[in-house]
Structure formats: structure tokens, C-alpha cells
Design a protein around this motif. Structure first.
Motif, PDB file in Angstrom:
ATOM      1  N   LEU A   1      10.683  28.775  -4.339  1.00  0.00           N
ATOM      2  CA  LEU A   1       9.942  27.984  -5.324  1.00  0.00           C
ATOM      3  C   LEU A   1       8.443  28.199  -5.168  1.00  0.00           C
ATOM      4  O   LEU A   1       7.706  28.344  -6.147  1.00  0.00           O
ATOM      5  CB  LEU A   1      10.245  26.494  -5.163  1.00  0.00           C
ATOM      6  CG  LEU A   1      11.621  26.021  -5.608  1.00  0.00           C
ATOM      7  CD1 LEU A   1      11.824  24.566  -5.222  1.00  0.00           C
ATOM      8  CD2 LEU A   1      11.763  26.186  -7.117  1.00  0.00           C
ATOM      9  N   VAL A   2       7.997  28.247  -3.911  1.00  0.00           N
ATOM     10  CA  VAL A   2       6.574  28.462  -3.641  1.00  0.00           C
ATOM     11  C   VAL A   2       6.146  29.831  -4.184  1.00  0.00           C
ATOM     12  O   VAL A   2       5.084  29.977  -4.786  1.00  0.00           O
ATOM     13  CB  VAL A   2       6.291  28.334  -2.131  1.00  0.00           C
ATOM     14  CG1 VAL A   2       4.928  28.890  -1.777  1.00  0.00           C
ATOM     15  CG2 VAL A   2       6.403  26.877  -1.706  1.00  0.00           C
ATOM     16  N   GLU A   3       7.014  30.830  -3.993  1.00  0.00           N
ATOM     17  CA  GLU A   3       6.683  32.166  -4.494  1.00  0.00           C
ATOM     18  C   GLU A   3       6.565  32.196  -6.014  1.00  0.00           C
ATOM     19  O   GLU A   3       5.815  32.999  -6.562  1.00  0.00           O
ATOM     20  CB  GLU A   3       7.749  33.173  -4.039  1.00  0.00           C
ATOM     21  CG  GLU A   3       7.393  33.812  -2.706  1.00  0.00           C
ATOM     22  CD  GLU A   3       8.612  34.395  -2.011  1.00  0.00           C
ATOM     23  OE1 GLU A   3       9.548  34.825  -2.713  1.00  0.00           O
ATOM     24  OE2 GLU A   3       8.615  34.389  -0.756  1.00  0.00           O
ATOM     25  N   THR A   4       7.307  31.339  -6.691  1.00  0.00           N
ATOM     26  CA  THR A   4       7.207  31.310  -8.156  1.00  0.00           C
ATOM     27  C   THR A   4       6.148  30.324  -8.643  1.00  0.00           C
ATOM     28  O   THR A   4       6.081  30.019  -9.825  1.00  0.00           O
ATOM     29  CB  THR A   4       8.573  30.942  -8.794  1.00  0.00           C
ATOM     30  OG1 THR A   4       9.018  29.706  -8.239  1.00  0.00           O
ATOM     31  CG2 THR A   4       9.597  32.008  -8.558  1.00  0.00           C
ATOM     32  N   GLY A   5       5.323  29.817  -7.724  1.00  0.00           N
ATOM     33  CA  GLY A   5       4.165  29.048  -8.167  1.00  0.00           C
ATOM     34  C   GLY A   5       4.193  27.553  -7.907  1.00  0.00           C
ATOM     35  O   GLY A   5       3.231  26.849  -8.198  1.00  0.00           O
ATOM     36  N   THR A   6       5.294  27.031  -7.370  1.00  0.00           N
ATOM     37  CA  THR A   6       5.354  25.594  -7.094  1.00  0.00           C
ATOM     38  C   THR A   6       4.546  25.278  -5.830  1.00  0.00           C
ATOM     39  O   THR A   6       4.494  26.081  -4.900  1.00  0.00           O
ATOM     40  CB  THR A   6       6.818  25.157  -6.876  1.00  0.00           C
ATOM     41  OG1 THR A   6       7.609  25.707  -7.914  1.00  0.00           O
ATOM     42  CG2 THR A   6       6.937  23.646  -6.874  1.00  0.00           C
ATOM     43  N   THR A   7       3.902  24.147  -5.843  1.00  0.00           N
ATOM     44  CA  THR A   7       3.201  23.683  -4.660  1.00  0.00           C
ATOM     45  C   THR A   7       4.088  22.668  -3.955  1.00  0.00           C
ATOM     46  O   THR A   7       4.532  21.703  -4.579  1.00  0.00           O
ATOM     47  CB  THR A   7       1.874  23.016  -5.057  1.00  0.00           C
ATOM     48  OG1 THR A   7       1.139  23.954  -5.839  1.00  0.00           O
ATOM     49  CG2 THR A   7       1.076  22.608  -3.841  1.00  0.00           C
ATOM     50  N   VAL A   8       4.351  22.896  -2.670  1.00  0.00           N
ATOM     51  CA  VAL A   8       5.248  22.000  -1.955  1.00  0.00           C
ATOM     52  C   VAL A   8       4.512  21.356  -0.790  1.00  0.00           C
ATOM     53  O   VAL A   8       3.849  22.048  -0.016  1.00  0.00           O
ATOM     54  CB  VAL A   8       6.495  22.747  -1.423  1.00  0.00           C
ATOM     55  CG1 VAL A   8       7.450  21.778  -0.738  1.00  0.00           C
ATOM     56  CG2 VAL A   8       7.199  23.478  -2.545  1.00  0.00           C
TER      57      VAL A   8
END
Lengths: 337, 258
Positions: free
Chosen positions: B185-192
């Protein structure tokens, strides 16, 4: 496959019961064939616009006495059941119903007050005091951080008690004739049904049910809790407000038109959850269908068995309680909340 | 790297007891930020403030350029923020599918659309939970419930994902599955931003690390193992030793001699 069958029953059951309910009444049984014949005549009349023609006695009984009563009974049953189901979902509490939150007794007081002092219509007065009662219940149980479910039921019981006390004062103050009317009416009666009553109740109950049905999916979200609604980007406050308002409206109209029918709104949502599961997308319709049909059957029973009118609230409990206890034991409903 | 969440001089008290004191930190876009710390150190309070549940704080919390208090919930808000709390119980035995479907409630006003149903199916399959879809949520194990709730948050496709101990209750298989999924998810732009308890799992997957101590967040510089070790020893108040493997630092507690 099985689900399809259940849904088919959900649609067919009320229609069949509605039709056969027409054959029962204190003036005697009307056979199926005759009933079909009269229905066909009525349809023909309607088509040929010959409504001005005089009715026979049987027709008057069927269309002016029995049909409005049946329709009103069905609407009231559906309203109480849906209201109970909605409140249970929103307050995440299976022991809540329109009665335990104070709506019913508030509405009853409001209706009795306007029977005694006819300043505003009974419906409106019932609605206003129903809203007042549930509002006080909510305020009393609101503790700032979050509303505890147990506190809510407790304060609902207190508010119910207070409005019941007010109702008693009204009864004490009123003259014998009005007292009789109020007492009979609080026990829940359907024999005063008329097309007028059906008309008055149709708009608030029909409209309220339609609006709740439109919002039914959101009930699943609200049933998970406020925090879980926020977690997926929905602020639950406004929608809760709207839905509780709608539930109050349909309850108050039901109470205003036929009086108090206690525990009906508690039992029916449990029955429909046992049959259809907790999903409110189908649950709202299940409550309408089962609630309406169930109250109609109870009324049929009391009309067929007794030579005189027994308040419907009496049979709701006498017939509803064993059925409910049976279903509860059989399905081992175990709430660990 | 863009700063997405800026916290400036954040203070919070429960009555007289101060929980956060002038806390300042930045979390960056498209990163997995991990917050470590002892139980009761204020991690969950910070989490509640970020998620918008707690609003009575002093100081500034910005998401992008917007004040957290002014971000409205819903699909049209500037930031779609999904969060998952630690504890959840439900009264009604909804099916797993229905529970996850409520995650799409902000998108369809009345009945769920086909897109909503597809996203639920997609997420349940991604976590290999599809076989549970018709099971009552209340009959699941703690770990399965945790995963179902995570799916529920993910179906809204959040820009910012806030998690409070997402691997809590999970067995090792699912711990890895969840962390791998977060990484994707982080790689696709989500901030976690995630609160975590296991420092090694955090070090293995995190991009940036903070420890909560003395009512503040302190950034951990991973590069120097000695500093890392002493900071964590200090934070958790236990003796630790470090293990170097494949260019990474891992830490294990030192066992006291009997």
C-alpha cells in the motif's frame, strides 16, 4: 436458493393474510368464493367508476369496516416492528424497543392530553411528546464521552415511568366518559379503525417506513458503533438523528391511531433476525412484513375466537411471549453484551 | 519526501494527568511510520487525536495544510483517513462480508454499488478470508476479526491509514501477511502510521521510527546500532542485545542469569 424462498414468503405472506383477514369478523364468516366474488365486483365497480352506486350490507362490512381495520392493523404492526428493529440497531442494544426508550409512553401521554384538551391533533401531540421522551432519555444517559447502553435503558425506564405517571394524572382528572375512552385506548384497540384513521396514519407511517427503507444499509454501519463509522469516514451523528426521528414518527403515529401495544416492537425484530439474520438491508423489509402480518393474525385470532372485542395488546403478549420464548430457546440466542 | 502530517507543540491531559507534552513530529507521505513505546505511554492518545476521535487538545495537528479539526469525514474530504482501533466488539452477528461492506458506507448513499461489492471481494481474497465471508463476525477468532476489520478499513482506499497495533492477536503467518500488504500500500502511495509493539517487525518493515517517551515522540535513527540499542533499552527499561543480519539490526532481550 433457500434465501430466495424466504424472500418470496416475505412478499406473499402479507398478501395472503391480508386477503383472508377480510373473511373474518364479528358479523360472521364470509367464504373464500364469496370473498373473491365481492373483490371482483369491487374491482369492476372501480373500473367502471360506478362508486356512487349503493352498497349491499356485506359490501359495506367488507369495504367500510373490515378493510380499513386490516390496513390500519398492518401499518401499525409494520411501524412498531420496524421502529424496534431500527432502534435496536442504532443503539446496538437488543433489549431496546420503542417502549423502553420512552417513545411509546411519551406518545401515549401526548395523545391522551390532546383527547382531553383538543388543542392540537392527536397525531401531532403524540409525535411531539414521543420526541420529547426519547430526547430526555438520550440526554439523561449522555455522559459526555460516550453513551452507555445500560444507562440508556435505565433512563428509558425512568422516563417511561414518569410519562406513565403523567398519564395516570390525566386519567384521574378526566371525567368518566373520557376516562373510559383513554383507558380503552391505552390498552391498544383496533375496532375504532376507519378510513379516516387509515388516511391520517398513512402519510407519517408510509413516508417514515419508505425513508427508513431507503437508509437501511446505513443501519449496518451504525450498528457497529460510532467509532467504527468514523473509522471509515462517516460522521454518524446526523444520520442517527434522522433515523431516530423517523422511528419516533412512525411509533408515535401508530400509538396515536390504536394506542399502546407493548413489547411488539421488541419481539418482532428478534424473530426476523432469527429467520433472516442481522443484516438490516433485508431486516427492515422483514420487520415490515412479519410485523404487519403478525399483528394482523393476532387481530384475526381475537376477532374469530372472541364474541366481543379484546384489546389487541392483550393477545400480542399472550400469543407473542410463548412464540418468542420458543424461538429464543431453540436458537440459543446468547447475547454477551 | 513530503511532510504529510505535521504535529507541533501538541499537549493533551486527562483531567490533571498530562499524557502528551509539547509533542512535535512529522510523518511523511508514502512512508510506513512506526511508533514504538511502553504501554500507557500515550501512543493510543496520540492515535485518537490523529484519527479525529479526540479533539480537546492543545497545539497544532496538520494533514497537508489542513487543520485536523477542520477535515470533514466523507469521500469528498481532502484526505480520506482510515483508522483501526485496538478494541472492537459488536452486538449483532453480522456476516464477515456485511461487516467489510460497511467500510464503503461513505461512497454509496443508499444501497451498495457493484464497485463496493467488488472491492470487498478483492480485499477479502487478498487476505485469503473469502471462505469466511458468510460466517458471523462474532464467531471468528481474535486474529481473524482483526484482519476483517483491516479489510473493512482498506475497502475505502484511504490516503492515510492509521493503525493501532495491527498485528495484535495475529499469528506469525498473518503478521507477515499484514506487514507485506501495508508495504504494498505504501508503494502505491498510501501513507501509513502504525503503533507497534514488536520492535523487530517494526525494524523489518518500517521506513521511519519514533519512540514515545516522556510524553514526547523521539525519532529513532536506525543507522547506528549502538544508539538504537541504548534508546530502546531506555524506552522499554530492559537489557537488550543486538543481532546483525543481512545488513539489518535486530534486537533481543538479554536473559537475566538465574
Amino acid at each position: 436458493m433457500q434465501q430466495r424462498l424466504k424472500i418470496l414468503l416475505l412478499v406473499l405472506m402479507p398478501l395472503v393474510v391480508l386477503f383472508f383477514s377480510l373473511s373474518l369478523g364479528s358479523t360472521g364468516y364470509i367464504g373464500i368464493l364469496d370473498l373473491t366474488h365481492y373483490t371482483w365486483m369491487a374491482v369492476q365497480r372501480f373500473w367502471s367508476e360506478m362508486l356512487g352506486e349503493s352498497y349491499t350490507d356485506t359490501e359495506t362490512i367488507l369495504w367500510q369496516v373490515r378493510l380499513p381495520r386490516i390496513l390500519l392493523t398492518f401499518m401499525v404492526g409494520a411501524a412498531l416492528a420496524v421502529s424496534g428493529g431500527v432502534l435496536q440497531a442504532i443503539f446496538r442494544n437488543p433489549i431496546v424497543d420503542p417502549f423502553s426508550l420512552g417513545i411509546s409512553s411519551g406518545a401515549a401521554f401526548g395523545a391522551a392530553l390532546s383527547m382531553l384538551i383538543p388543542l392540537i391533533p392527536i397525531n401531532l401531540s403524540a409525535f411531539l411528546f414521543g420526541v420529547l421522551a426519547v430526547g430526555i432519555t438520550y440526554l439523561v444517559s449522555y455522559s459526555g464521552v460516550r453513551t452507555s447502553l445500560i444507562t440508556m435503558v435505565l433512563s428509558g425506564m425512568i422516563i417511561t415511568g414518569v410519562f406513565t405517571a403523567f398519564l395516570t394524572i390525566l386519567q384521574y382528572l378526566s371525567d368518566p366518559y373520557k376516562l373510559q375512552a383513554i383507558v380503552q385506548w391505552t390498552m391498544g384497540n383496533l375496532h375504532t379503525a376507519s378510513w379516516d384513521k387509515v388516511q391520517t396514519a398513512f402519510l407519517p407511517i408510509g413516508g417514515g417506513l419508505a425513508a427508513i427503507a431507503a437508509l437501511r444499509w446505513k443501519l449496518n454501519l451504525l450498528a457497529l458503533g460510532d467509532q467504527e463509522a468514523l473509522a471509515v469516514g462517516v460522521n454518524p451523528r446526523n444520520i442517527k438523528f434522522i433515523i431516530v426521528g423517523l422511528a419516533t414518527m412512525i411509533t408515535a403515529s401508530a400509538v396515536a391511531s390504536v394506542g399502546m401495544i407493548s413489547l411488539f416492537g421488541l419481539i418482532v425484530p428478534h424473530i426476523s433476525r432469527i429467520v433472516f439474520g442481522p443484516n438490516n438491508q433485508i431486516g427492515v423489509f422483514a420487520n415490515m412484513s412479519i410485523g404487519g402480518t403478525f399483528l394482523l393474525l393476532i387481530d384475526d385470532f381475537s376477532r374469530a375466537v372472541m364474541p366481543f372485542e379484546i384489546p389487541v395488546g392483550v393477545f400480542t403478549m399472550i400469543l407473542g411471549a410463548p412464540l418468542f420464548i420458543y424461538l429464543m430457546r431453540k436458537n440459543a440466542v446468547n447475547w454477551n453484551a | 519526501m513530503k511532510e504529510l502530517i505535521q504535529i507541533h507543540n501538541l499537549s493533551f491531559s486527562f483531567g490533571k494527568q498530562q499524557v502528551l507534552a509539547e509533542l512535535t513530529a512529522n510523518f511523511y507521505a508514502s512512508e510506513l511510520t512506526v511508533i514504538l513505546g511502553r504501554n500507557g505511554s500515550g501512543k493510543s492518545t496520540l492515535f485518537n487525536i490523529l484519527s479525529g476521535m479526540e479533539r480537546l487538545y492543545k497545539g497544532e495537528v496538520l494533514f497537508g495544510s489542513q487543520d485536523r479539526k477542520h477535515i470533514k469525514s466523507g469521500k469528498n474530504s481532502g484526505f480520506r483517513i482510515g483508522f483501526m482501533t485496538q478494541f472492537h466488539q459488536t452486538t449483532f452477528p453480522f456476516t464477515v462480508f456485511d461487516v467489510v461492506l460497511t467500510g464503503r458506507a461513505a461512497f454509496s448513499r443508499f444501497a451498495p454499488s457493484q464497485v463496493d461489492l467488488d472491492l470487498v471481494a478483492e480485499n477479502l481474497r487478498a487476505f485469503r478470508l473469502w471462505h469466511l465471508k458468510d460466517k458471523p463476525y462474532t464467531a471468528l477468532s481474535g486474529g481473524e476479526r482483526q484482519l476483517v476489520l483491516l479489510c473493512r478499513i482498506l475497502v475505502q482506499q484511504p490516503d492515510v491509514l492509521l493503525l493501532d497495533e495491527p498485528t495484535n492477536h495475529l499469528d506469525l503467518h498473518y503478521q507477515v501477511a499484514v506487514m507485506e500488504h501495508l508495504k504494498r500500500l505504501v508503494e502505491t502511495g498510501t501513507t501509513v502510521v502504525s503503533v507497534m509493539h514488536d520492535p523487530n517487525l517494526a525494524l523489518l518493515y518500517g521506513d521511519r521510527f519514533y519512540v514515545m517517551q516522556d510524553k514526547k515522540l523521539h525519532e529513532l535513527e536506525e543507522k547506528d546500532p549502538a544508539v538504537l540499542l541504548s534508546t530502546l533499552e531506555n524506552t522499554y527499561n530492559v537489557a537488550l542485545t543486538d543481532v546483525q543480519h543481512a545488513g539489518r539490526t535486530f534486537i533481543i532481550p538479554k536473559r537475566k542469569p538465574l
